[in-house]
Write an enzyme that holds these catalytic residues in place. Structure first.
Site, PDB file in Angstrom:
ATOM      1  N   LYS A  13       0.811  -1.217   0.000  1.00 51.58           N
ATOM      2  CA  LYS A  13       0.000   0.000   0.000  1.00 51.58           C
ATOM      3  C   LYS A  13       0.854   1.281   0.000  1.00 51.58           C
ATOM      4  CE  LYS A  13      -3.980  -2.253   2.225  1.00 51.58           C
ATOM      5  NZ  LYS A  13      -4.959  -2.215   3.350  1.00 51.58           N
ATOM      6  N   TYR A  53     -12.531  -1.692  -3.199  1.00 55.16           N
ATOM      7  CA  TYR A  53     -13.004  -1.839  -1.819  1.00 55.16           C
ATOM      8  C   TYR A  53     -14.521  -1.623  -1.720  1.00 55.16           C
ATOM      9  CZ  TYR A  53      -8.393  -2.315   0.426  1.00 55.16           C
ATOM     10  OH  TYR A  53      -7.171  -2.777   0.862  1.00 55.16           O
ATOM     11  N   ASN A 116      -2.124   0.198   6.856  1.00 55.27           N
ATOM     12  CA  ASN A 116      -1.578  -1.089   7.297  1.00 55.27           C
ATOM     13  C   ASN A 116      -0.750  -1.818   6.249  1.00 55.27           C
ATOM     14  OD1 ASN A 116      -3.708  -1.806   5.727  1.00 55.27           O
ATOM     15  ND2 ASN A 116      -4.786  -2.991   7.280  1.00 55.27           N
ATOM     16  N   HIS A 119      -2.163  -5.514   1.456  1.00 57.50           N
ATOM     17  CA  HIS A 119      -3.484  -6.118   1.253  1.00 57.50           C
ATOM     18  C   HIS A 119      -3.300  -7.560   0.842  1.00 57.50           C
ATOM     19  CE1 HIS A 119      -7.398  -7.136  -0.470  1.00 57.50           C
ATOM     20  NE2 HIS A 119      -6.726  -7.583  -1.518  1.00 57.50           N
ATOM     21  N   GLU A 130     -10.047 -10.251  -7.866  1.00 63.37           N
ATOM     22  CA  GLU A 130      -9.113  -9.127  -7.701  1.00 63.37           C
ATOM     23  C   GLU A 130      -7.961  -9.202  -8.713  1.00 63.37           C
ATOM     24  OE1 GLU A 130      -8.109  -9.269  -3.520  1.00 63.37           O
ATOM     25  OE2 GLU A 130     -10.127  -8.642  -2.930  1.00 63.37           O
TER      26      GLU A 130
HETATM   27  P1  ATP Z   1      -7.216  -5.779   3.212  1.00 63.08           P
HETATM   28  O1  ATP Z   1      -8.567  -6.045   2.576  1.00 63.08           O
HETATM   29  O2  ATP Z   1      -6.660  -4.404   2.875  1.00 63.08           O
HETATM   30  O3  ATP Z   1      -6.240  -6.888   2.958  1.00 63.08           O
HETATM   31  P2  ATP Z   1      -8.171  -6.793   5.692  1.00 63.08           P
HETATM   32  O4  ATP Z   1      -8.828  -7.834   4.843  1.00 63.08           O
HETATM   33  O5  ATP Z   1      -7.239  -7.238   6.755  1.00 63.08           O
HETATM   34  O6  ATP Z   1      -7.392  -5.758   4.805  1.00 63.08           O
HETATM   35  P3  ATP Z   1     -10.706  -5.411   5.774  1.00 63.08           P
HETATM   36  O7  ATP Z   1     -11.682  -5.617   6.857  1.00 63.08           O
HETATM   37  O8  ATP Z   1     -10.941  -6.019   4.438  1.00 63.08           O
HETATM   38  O9  ATP Z   1      -9.277  -5.863   6.361  1.00 63.08           O
HETATM   39  O10 ATP Z   1     -10.501  -3.844   5.621  1.00 63.08           O
HETATM   40  C1  ATP Z   1      -9.963  -3.297   4.422  1.00 63.08           C
HETATM   41  C2  ATP Z   1      -9.057  -2.155   4.774  1.00 63.08           C
HETATM   42  O11 ATP Z   1      -9.824  -1.080   5.301  1.00 63.08           O
HETATM   43  C3  ATP Z   1      -8.023  -2.450   5.869  1.00 63.08           C
HETATM   44  O12 ATP Z   1      -6.883  -3.111   5.406  1.00 63.08           O
HETATM   45  C4  ATP Z   1      -7.707  -1.051   6.338  1.00 63.08           C
HETATM   46  O13 ATP Z   1      -6.797  -0.397   5.449  1.00 63.08           O
HETATM   47  C5  ATP Z   1      -9.076  -0.371   6.268  1.00 63.08           C
HETATM   48  N1  ATP Z   1      -9.764  -0.465   7.551  1.00 63.08           N
HETATM   49  C6  ATP Z   1     -10.348  -1.558   8.098  1.00 63.08           C
HETATM   50  N2  ATP Z   1     -10.875  -1.292   9.304  1.00 63.08           N
HETATM   51  C7  ATP Z   1     -10.612   0.019   9.540  1.00 63.08           C
HETATM   52  C8  ATP Z   1     -10.893   0.900  10.609  1.00 63.08           C
HETATM   53  N3  ATP Z   1     -11.554   0.500  11.691  1.00 63.08           N
HETATM   54  N4  ATP Z   1     -10.468   2.187  10.492  1.00 63.08           N
HETATM   55  C9  ATP Z   1      -9.809   2.613   9.410  1.00 63.08           C
HETATM   56  N5  ATP Z   1      -9.502   1.821   8.346  1.00 63.08           N
HETATM   57  C10 ATP Z   1      -9.888   0.541   8.413  1.00 63.08           C
HETATM   58 MG    MG Z   2     -10.025  -7.408   3.186  1.00 63.85          MG
END
Ligand code: ATP
Ligand code: MG
Length: 141
Positions: A13, A53, A116, A119, A130
């Site tokens: 990211k 997303y 974070n 992804h 994807e």
């Molecule tokens: P990713 O899909 O990016 O691999 P993930 O599957 O671990 O991450 P998801 O629940 O799919 O987590 O959330 C997608 C992304 O949205 C997260 O990676 C993060 O960047 C953002 N995100 C998730 N929860 C929060 C939150 N509470 N506050 C801010 N951003 C968040």
């Molecule tokens: Mg995710």
């Protein structure tokens, strides 16, 4: 691709790219047994990030997430190994770095639950969707 192999979609990211951590994250990725089958540096458009997303559209952090994913270039990847989807989730660590296990990418490189650094697809079905979203037209062998 050999029968027991699986592919997943991964992103380094914008936070990690801005901090010059591409090389360090790729080193961890390769050490964890992944073959990099495709890799492209790109800056997502708002439309691409919103589409990617889309499942989170109703979440309170959606606007912040789209801003973040479009703020600078990111690295799009197709990663391959046995059980790639689950293994990449394991290698990344929990969404919130505060909860991520020692030795995971997010534990080491992520700033916060929002920023974070990586992804990973959450299922084989979503990995295929994807990969097609970002690598349509290119040959993933
Ligand atoms: P990713 O899909 O990016 O691999 P993930 O599957 O671990 O991450 P998801 O629940 O799919 O987590 O959330 C997608 C992304 O949205 C997260 O990676 C993060 O960047 C953002 N995100 C998730 N929860 C929060 C939150 N509470 N506050 C801010 N951003 C968040
Ligand atoms: Mg995710």
């Amino acid at each position: 691709m050999k029968e027991f192999m699986q592919q997943t979609f991964a992103i380094i990211k914008p936070d990690a790219v801005a901090k010059n951590q591409i090389g360090d994250i790729l080193a961890v990725t390769e050490a964890a047994g992944f073959k990099i089958r495709a890799l492209r540096l790109t800056q997502m458009t708002r439309k691409q990030a919103e589409g990617f997303y889309g499942v989170h559209r109703e979440r309170p952090f959606f606007g912040e997430l789209v801003e973040f994913m479009t703020e600078g270039p990111c690295v799009l990847m197709c990663l391959e190994r046995e059980d790639a989807v689950a293994k990449w989730r394991e290698t990344m660590g929990a969404t919130n770095p505060a909860n991520a296990a020692e030795g995971t990418i997010r534990k080491h490189f992520a700033e916060s639950v929002g920023r974070n650094c990586v992804h990973g697809s959450d299922s084989a079905e979503n990995a295929a969707i994807e990969l097609a979203y970002f690598f349509a037209g290119s040959s993933l062998s």
